[in-house]
Design a protein around this motif. Structure first.
Motif, PDB file in Angstrom:
ATOM      1  N   ASN A  17       0.830  -1.214   0.000  1.00 35.42           N
ATOM      2  CA  ASN A  17       0.000   0.000   0.000  1.00 35.42           C
ATOM      3  C   ASN A  17       0.860   1.258   0.000  1.00 35.42           C
ATOM      4  O   ASN A  17       2.055   1.216   0.290  1.00 35.42           O
ATOM      5  N   GLU A  18       0.216   2.383  -0.298  1.00 33.10           N
ATOM      6  CA  GLU A  18       0.881   3.680  -0.239  1.00 33.10           C
ATOM      7  C   GLU A  18       0.398   4.418   0.997  1.00 33.10           C
ATOM      8  O   GLU A  18      -0.781   4.357   1.345  1.00 33.10           O
ATOM      9  N   VAL A  19       1.313   5.104   1.670  1.00 31.11           N
ATOM     10  CA  VAL A  19       0.948   5.888   2.855  1.00 31.11           C
ATOM     11  C   VAL A  19       1.565   7.280   2.754  1.00 31.11           C
ATOM     12  O   VAL A  19       2.576   7.471   2.075  1.00 31.11           O
ATOM     13  N   SER A  20       0.950   8.220   3.438  1.00 30.87           N
ATOM     14  CA  SER A  20       1.483   9.587   3.494  1.00 30.87           C
ATOM     15  C   SER A  20       1.398  10.105   4.915  1.00 30.87           C
ATOM     16  O   SER A  20       0.395   9.890   5.604  1.00 30.87           O
ATOM     17  N   ILE A  45      18.675   9.665  10.313  1.00 31.54           N
ATOM     18  CA  ILE A  45      18.190  10.756   9.475  1.00 31.54           C
ATOM     19  C   ILE A  45      17.870  10.218   8.082  1.00 31.54           C
ATOM     20  O   ILE A  45      18.592   9.375   7.541  1.00 31.54           O
ATOM     21  N   MET A  46      16.762  10.692   7.544  1.00 28.42           N
ATOM     22  CA  MET A  46      16.364  10.284   6.191  1.00 28.42           C
ATOM     23  C   MET A  46      16.547  11.457   5.223  1.00 28.42           C
ATOM     24  O   MET A  46      17.196  11.325   4.190  1.00 28.42           O
ATOM     25  N   PHE A  47      15.919  12.577   5.552  1.00 28.56           N
ATOM     26  CA  PHE A  47      15.945  13.747   4.662  1.00 28.56           C
ATOM     27  C   PHE A  47      16.032  15.011   5.498  1.00 28.56           C
ATOM     28  O   PHE A  47      15.579  15.054   6.632  1.00 28.56           O
ATOM     29  N   SER A  48      16.599  16.063   4.880  1.00 23.54           N
ATOM     30  CA  SER A  48      16.460  17.392   5.448  1.00 23.54           C
ATOM     31  C   SER A  48      16.158  18.374   4.325  1.00 23.54           C
ATOM     32  O   SER A  48      16.660  18.218   3.194  1.00 23.54           O
ATOM     33  N   TYR A  49      15.339  19.355   4.645  1.00 28.61           N
ATOM     34  CA  TYR A  49      14.915  20.382   3.707  1.00 28.61           C
ATOM     35  C   TYR A  49      15.234  21.743   4.289  1.00 28.61           C
ATOM     36  O   TYR A  49      15.086  21.972   5.487  1.00 28.61           O
ATOM     37  N   VAL A  56      19.544  17.128   2.236  1.00 32.71           N
ATOM     38  CA  VAL A  56      20.138  15.849   2.620  1.00 32.71           C
ATOM     39  C   VAL A  56      19.184  14.738   2.226  1.00 32.71           C
ATOM     40  O   VAL A  56      18.001  14.782   2.524  1.00 32.71           O
ATOM     41  N   ASN A  57      19.717  13.767   1.531  1.00 34.36           N
ATOM     42  CA  ASN A  57      18.958  12.587   1.142  1.00 34.36           C
ATOM     43  C   ASN A  57      19.839  11.391   1.447  1.00 34.36           C
ATOM     44  O   ASN A  57      20.752  11.088   0.681  1.00 34.36           O
ATOM     45  N   GLU A  58      19.622  10.781   2.599  1.00 32.95           N
ATOM     46  CA  GLU A  58      20.435   9.647   2.992  1.00 32.95           C
ATOM     47  C   GLU A  58      20.095   8.438   2.120  1.00 32.95           C
ATOM     48  O   GLU A  58      19.231   8.498   1.263  1.00 32.95           O
ATOM     49  N   THR A  59      20.783   7.352   2.359  1.00 36.87           N
ATOM     50  CA  THR A  59      20.537   6.147   1.574  1.00 36.87           C
ATOM     51  C   THR A  59      19.178   5.582   1.957  1.00 36.87           C
ATOM     52  O   THR A  59      19.062   4.767   2.867  1.00 36.87           O
ATOM     53  N   VAL A  60      18.177   6.081   1.285  1.00 36.76           N
ATOM     54  CA  VAL A  60      16.796   5.715   1.572  1.00 36.76           C
ATOM     55  C   VAL A  60      16.208   5.074   0.319  1.00 36.76           C
ATOM     56  O   VAL A  60      16.440   5.573  -0.779  1.00 36.76           O
ATOM     57  N   PRO A  61      15.457   3.981   0.459  1.00 34.68           N
ATOM     58  CA  PRO A  61      14.847   3.358  -0.732  1.00 34.68           C
ATOM     59  C   PRO A  61      14.015   4.356  -1.535  1.00 34.68           C
ATOM     60  O   PRO A  61      13.416   5.284  -0.988  1.00 34.68           O
ATOM     61  N   ARG A  62      13.963   4.128  -2.821  1.00 31.36           N
ATOM     62  CA  ARG A  62      13.279   5.053  -3.722  1.00 31.36           C
ATOM     63  C   ARG A  62      11.793   5.169  -3.443  1.00 31.36           C
ATOM     64  O   ARG A  62      11.168   6.148  -3.861  1.00 31.36           O
ATOM     65  N   ARG A  63      11.230   4.218  -2.745  1.00 31.92           N
ATOM     66  CA  ARG A  63       9.785   4.280  -2.480  1.00 31.92           C
ATOM     67  C   ARG A  63       9.447   5.401  -1.484  1.00 31.92           C
ATOM     68  O   ARG A  63       8.286   5.734  -1.305  1.00 31.92           O
ATOM     69  N   PHE A  64      10.474   5.963  -0.834  1.00 33.01           N
ATOM     70  CA  PHE A  64      10.267   7.088   0.073  1.00 33.01           C
ATOM     71  C   PHE A  64      10.446   8.394  -0.704  1.00 33.01           C
ATOM     72  O   PHE A  64      11.486   8.592  -1.356  1.00 33.01           O
ATOM     73  N   SER A  65       9.466   9.284  -0.615  1.00 34.94           N
ATOM     74  CA  SER A  65       9.625  10.571  -1.277  1.00 34.94           C
ATOM     75  C   SER A  65       9.084  11.682  -0.385  1.00 34.94           C
ATOM     76  O   SER A  65       7.902  11.705  -0.041  1.00 34.94           O
ATOM     77  N   PRO A  66       9.946  12.618  -0.002  1.00 34.70           N
ATOM     78  CA  PRO A  66       9.506  13.757   0.796  1.00 34.70           C
ATOM     79  C   PRO A  66       8.924  14.825  -0.117  1.00 34.70           C
ATOM     80  O   PRO A  66       9.260  14.899  -1.309  1.00 34.70           O
ATOM     81  N   LEU A  74       6.381  19.683   5.795  1.00 30.67           N
ATOM     82  CA  LEU A  74       7.195  18.638   5.166  1.00 30.67           C
ATOM     83  C   LEU A  74       6.435  17.326   5.301  1.00 30.67           C
ATOM     84  O   LEU A  74       6.149  16.883   6.405  1.00 30.67           O
ATOM     85  N   ASN A  75       6.105  16.738   4.164  1.00 27.79           N
ATOM     86  CA  ASN A  75       5.373  15.481   4.170  1.00 27.79           C
ATOM     87  C   ASN A  75       6.277  14.352   3.703  1.00 27.79           C
ATOM     88  O   ASN A  75       7.337  14.583   3.109  1.00 27.79           O
ATOM     89  N   LEU A  76       5.822  13.139   3.969  1.00 29.98           N
ATOM     90  CA  LEU A  76       6.575  11.956   3.552  1.00 29.98           C
ATOM     91  C   LEU A  76       5.619  10.942   2.955  1.00 29.98           C
ATOM     92  O   LEU A  76       4.620  10.591   3.587  1.00 29.98           O
ATOM     93  N   ARG A  77       5.903  10.532   1.760  1.00 26.71           N
ATOM     94  CA  ARG A  77       5.077   9.528   1.108  1.00 26.71           C
ATOM     95  C   ARG A  77       5.907   8.261   0.919  1.00 26.71           C
ATOM     96  O   ARG A  77       7.091   8.323   0.553  1.00 26.71           O
TER      97      ARG A  77
END
Lengths: 114, 110
Positions: A17-20, A45-49, A56-66, A74-77
Protein backbone atom coordinates in the motif's frame (compact mmCIF):
# COMPACT_ATOMS: atom_id res chain seq x y z
CA UNK A 1 4.46 23.20 24.32
CA UNK A 2 4.00 21.39 21.02
CA UNK A 3 5.07 23.33 17.98
CA UNK A 4 5.77 20.48 15.53
CA UNK A 5 2.62 18.65 14.59
CA UNK A 6 2.54 15.25 12.93
CA UNK A 7 -0.43 13.37 11.53
CA UNK A 8 -1.52 10.67 11.82
CA UNK A 9 -0.32 9.37 15.19
CA UNK A 10 -0.64 5.77 14.06
CA UNK A 11 -1.13 4.03 10.77
CA UNK A 12 -1.64 0.34 10.11
CA UNK A 13 -1.43 -0.86 6.55
CA UNK A 14 -0.60 -3.85 4.42
CA UNK A 15 2.44 -4.60 2.33
CA UNK A 16 2.27 -2.87 -1.03
CA UNK A 17 0.00 0.00 0.00
CA UNK A 18 0.88 3.68 -0.24
CA UNK A 19 0.95 5.89 2.86
CA UNK A 20 1.48 9.59 3.49
CA UNK A 21 2.51 11.38 6.66
CA UNK A 22 2.22 15.08 7.34
CA UNK A 23 4.29 17.47 9.40
CA UNK A 24 3.78 21.14 10.18
CA UNK A 25 5.87 23.43 12.37
CA UNK A 26 4.74 26.76 13.79
CA UNK A 27 8.16 27.92 14.97
CA UNK A 28 9.12 29.86 11.87
CA UNK A 29 12.09 27.56 11.26
CA UNK A 30 13.62 27.21 7.82
CA UNK A 31 14.94 23.65 8.05
CA UNK A 32 12.94 20.47 8.53
CA UNK A 33 13.91 16.82 8.86
CA UNK A 34 12.55 13.31 8.69
CA UNK A 35 14.04 10.68 10.98
CA UNK A 36 13.22 6.99 11.20
CA UNK A 37 13.28 5.36 14.62
CA UNK A 38 13.33 1.58 14.82
CA UNK A 39 12.16 -0.74 17.57
CA UNK A 40 15.52 -0.39 19.36
CA UNK A 41 15.07 3.40 19.39
CA UNK A 42 17.87 4.00 16.91
CA UNK A 43 17.33 7.35 15.17
CA UNK A 44 18.41 7.61 11.54
CA UNK A 45 18.19 10.76 9.48
CA UNK A 46 16.36 10.28 6.19
CA UNK A 47 15.95 13.75 4.66
CA UNK A 48 16.46 17.39 5.45
CA UNK A 49 14.91 20.38 3.71
CA UNK A 50 15.83 24.05 3.81
CA UNK A 51 13.23 26.52 2.53
CA UNK A 52 11.49 23.82 0.48
CA UNK A 53 14.77 22.60 -1.02
CA UNK A 54 15.97 19.04 -0.47
CA UNK A 55 19.43 19.25 1.09
CA UNK A 56 20.14 15.85 2.62
CA UNK A 57 18.96 12.59 1.14
CA UNK A 58 20.44 9.65 2.99
CA UNK A 59 20.54 6.15 1.57
CA UNK A 60 16.80 5.71 1.57
CA UNK A 61 14.85 3.36 -0.73
CA UNK A 62 13.28 5.05 -3.72
CA UNK A 63 9.79 4.28 -2.48
CA UNK A 64 10.27 7.09 0.07
CA UNK A 65 9.62 10.57 -1.28
CA UNK A 66 9.51 13.76 0.80
CA UNK A 67 7.46 16.76 -0.29
CA UNK A 68 7.56 20.34 0.92
CA UNK A 69 5.03 22.99 -0.12
CA UNK A 70 6.57 25.71 2.04
CA UNK A 71 9.12 25.97 4.80
CA UNK A 72 6.54 25.13 7.48
CA UNK A 73 5.38 21.86 5.95
CA UNK A 74 7.20 18.64 5.17
CA UNK A 75 5.37 15.48 4.17
CA UNK A 76 6.57 11.96 3.55
CA UNK A 77 5.08 9.53 1.11
CA UNK A 78 5.92 5.85 0.95
CA UNK A 79 4.88 4.01 -2.18
CA UNK A 80 4.38 0.27 -1.81
CA UNK A 81 5.35 -0.18 1.84
CA UNK A 82 7.51 -3.09 2.96
CA UNK A 83 7.54 -4.86 6.35
CA UNK A 84 10.88 -3.22 7.23
CA UNK A 85 9.20 0.18 6.95
CA UNK A 86 7.46 -0.48 10.27
CA UNK A 87 8.89 2.18 12.56
CA UNK A 88 8.21 5.56 14.10
CA UNK A 89 8.76 8.44 11.71
CA UNK A 90 9.79 11.62 13.46
CA UNK A 91 9.67 15.10 11.97
CA UNK A 92 11.88 17.86 13.33
CA UNK A 93 12.71 21.47 12.60
CA UNK A 94 15.25 24.12 13.51
CA UNK A 95 16.74 27.36 12.27
CA UNK A 96 19.74 27.06 10.02
CA UNK A 97 21.41 30.38 10.76
CA UNK A 98 23.39 31.53 13.79
CA UNK A 99 24.15 29.23 16.71
CA UNK A 100 20.69 27.79 17.18
CA UNK A 101 21.38 24.08 16.97
CA UNK A 102 18.32 22.79 18.81
CA UNK A 103 16.09 20.37 16.97
CA UNK A 104 12.39 20.42 17.82
CA UNK A 105 10.59 17.14 17.26
CA UNK A 106 7.02 16.14 16.74
CA UNK A 107 5.53 13.19 18.61
CA UNK A 108 5.99 10.91 15.62
CA UNK A 109 3.88 8.72 13.37
CA UNK A 110 4.00 5.01 14.17
CA UNK A 111 3.68 2.89 11.06
CA UNK A 112 2.83 -0.81 11.27
CA UNK A 113 3.06 -2.83 8.08
CA UNK A 114 1.26 -6.16 8.21
CA UNK B 1 29.34 3.82 12.27
CA UNK B 2 29.98 7.39 13.38
CA UNK B 3 29.57 6.42 17.03
CA UNK B 4 31.44 4.29 19.53
CA UNK B 5 29.81 1.04 20.53
CA UNK B 6 29.53 2.05 24.20
CA UNK B 7 26.79 4.48 23.28
CA UNK B 8 24.19 1.70 23.45
CA UNK B 9 23.27 0.94 27.04
CA UNK B 10 20.43 0.05 29.33
CA UNK B 11 20.67 1.22 32.92
CA UNK B 12 18.39 0.50 35.84
CA UNK B 13 18.94 2.46 39.06
CA UNK B 14 17.13 3.50 42.21
CA UNK B 15 15.55 6.88 42.60
CA UNK B 16 17.95 9.28 44.29
CA UNK B 17 21.08 7.77 42.76
CA UNK B 18 23.36 9.69 40.43
CA UNK B 19 24.03 8.44 36.92
CA UNK B 20 26.47 9.26 34.13
CA UNK B 21 25.97 8.41 30.50
CA UNK B 22 28.77 8.53 27.98
CA UNK B 23 29.13 8.78 24.28
CA UNK B 24 32.05 8.89 21.93
CA UNK B 25 31.99 9.99 18.33
CA UNK B 26 34.29 9.54 15.37
CA UNK B 27 33.80 12.78 13.42
CA UNK B 28 35.04 16.22 14.43
CA UNK B 29 32.43 18.48 15.99
CA UNK B 30 32.40 21.59 18.17
CA UNK B 31 28.89 21.12 19.54
CA UNK B 32 27.27 18.16 21.24
CA UNK B 33 23.65 18.09 22.24
CA UNK B 34 21.89 15.76 24.66
CA UNK B 35 18.26 14.83 24.15
CA UNK B 36 15.75 12.93 26.21
CA UNK B 37 12.89 10.92 24.77
CA UNK B 38 10.02 9.82 26.93
CA UNK B 39 7.63 7.10 25.91
CA UNK B 40 5.30 8.17 23.10
CA UNK B 41 7.03 11.51 22.56
CA UNK B 42 9.70 12.90 20.29
CA UNK B 43 13.18 13.68 21.65
CA UNK B 44 13.57 17.00 23.46
CA UNK B 45 16.84 18.79 23.97
CA UNK B 46 18.19 18.83 27.51
CA UNK B 47 21.50 20.59 27.15
CA UNK B 48 23.90 21.80 24.48
CA UNK B 49 27.63 22.06 25.08
CA UNK B 50 30.22 23.70 22.85
CA UNK B 51 33.91 22.87 22.61
CA UNK B 52 34.93 26.08 24.39
CA UNK B 53 32.82 25.16 27.43
CA UNK B 54 34.14 21.69 28.39
CA UNK B 55 31.47 21.54 31.11
CA UNK B 56 27.93 22.88 31.33
CA UNK B 57 25.31 22.61 34.05
CA UNK B 58 21.56 22.97 34.02
CA UNK B 59 19.70 22.12 37.21
CA UNK B 60 20.46 18.47 38.03
CA UNK B 61 22.22 17.97 34.68
CA UNK B 62 25.89 18.28 33.92
CA UNK B 63 27.38 17.78 30.49
CA UNK B 64 31.03 17.53 29.53
CA UNK B 65 32.75 17.60 26.19
CA UNK B 66 36.29 16.56 25.42
CA UNK B 67 37.07 17.22 21.80
CA UNK B 68 40.56 15.71 22.09
CA UNK B 69 39.12 12.30 22.98
CA UNK B 70 35.92 12.97 21.00
CA UNK B 71 33.72 12.08 23.92
CA UNK B 72 30.89 13.61 25.89
CA UNK B 73 29.04 12.72 29.05
CA UNK B 74 25.75 13.59 30.69
CA UNK B 75 25.32 13.25 34.44
CA UNK B 76 22.08 13.44 36.37
CA UNK B 77 22.23 13.91 40.10
CA UNK B 78 19.46 12.80 42.45
CA UNK B 79 17.51 10.92 39.79
CA UNK B 80 13.74 10.80 39.91
CA UNK B 81 11.37 8.18 38.53
CA UNK B 82 10.32 10.80 35.98
CA UNK B 83 13.86 10.75 34.56
CA UNK B 84 13.05 7.34 33.07
CA UNK B 85 13.59 7.80 29.34
CA UNK B 86 15.99 7.18 26.48
CA UNK B 87 18.90 9.64 26.38
CA UNK B 88 20.72 10.49 23.18
CA UNK B 89 23.78 12.48 22.38
CA UNK B 90 23.81 14.17 18.98
CA UNK B 91 26.07 16.29 16.83
CA UNK B 92 26.05 18.12 13.52
CA UNK B 93 28.11 16.73 10.66
CA UNK B 94 27.11 19.77 8.63
CA UNK B 95 24.49 22.50 8.82
CA UNK B 96 21.71 20.20 7.68
CA UNK B 97 22.56 16.83 9.18
CA UNK B 98 22.31 15.95 12.87
CA UNK B 99 23.47 12.48 13.84
CA UNK B 100 22.13 10.78 16.95
CA UNK B 101 23.94 8.22 19.06
CA UNK B 102 22.44 4.86 19.85
CA UNK B 103 20.89 6.03 23.09
CA UNK B 104 20.93 5.01 26.73
CA UNK B 105 17.75 3.45 28.09
CA UNK B 106 17.55 4.73 31.66
CA UNK B 107 15.05 3.21 34.05
CA UNK B 108 14.77 4.88 37.45
CA UNK B 109 12.98 2.72 39.99
CA UNK B 110 10.83 4.57 42.56
Amino acid sequence: ETAVFQTPNYHVTQVGNEVSFNCKQTLGHDTMYWYKQDSKKLLKIMFSYNNKQLIVNETVPRRFSPQSSDKAHLNLRIKSVEPEDSAVYLCASRVHWGSQNTLYFGAGTRLSVL
Amino acid sequence: SQWGEENLQALSIQEGEDVTMNCSYKTYTTVVQWYRQKSGKGPAQLILIRSNEREKRSGRLRATLDTSSQSSSLSITGTLATDTAVYFCAYDTNAYKVIFGKGTHLHVLP
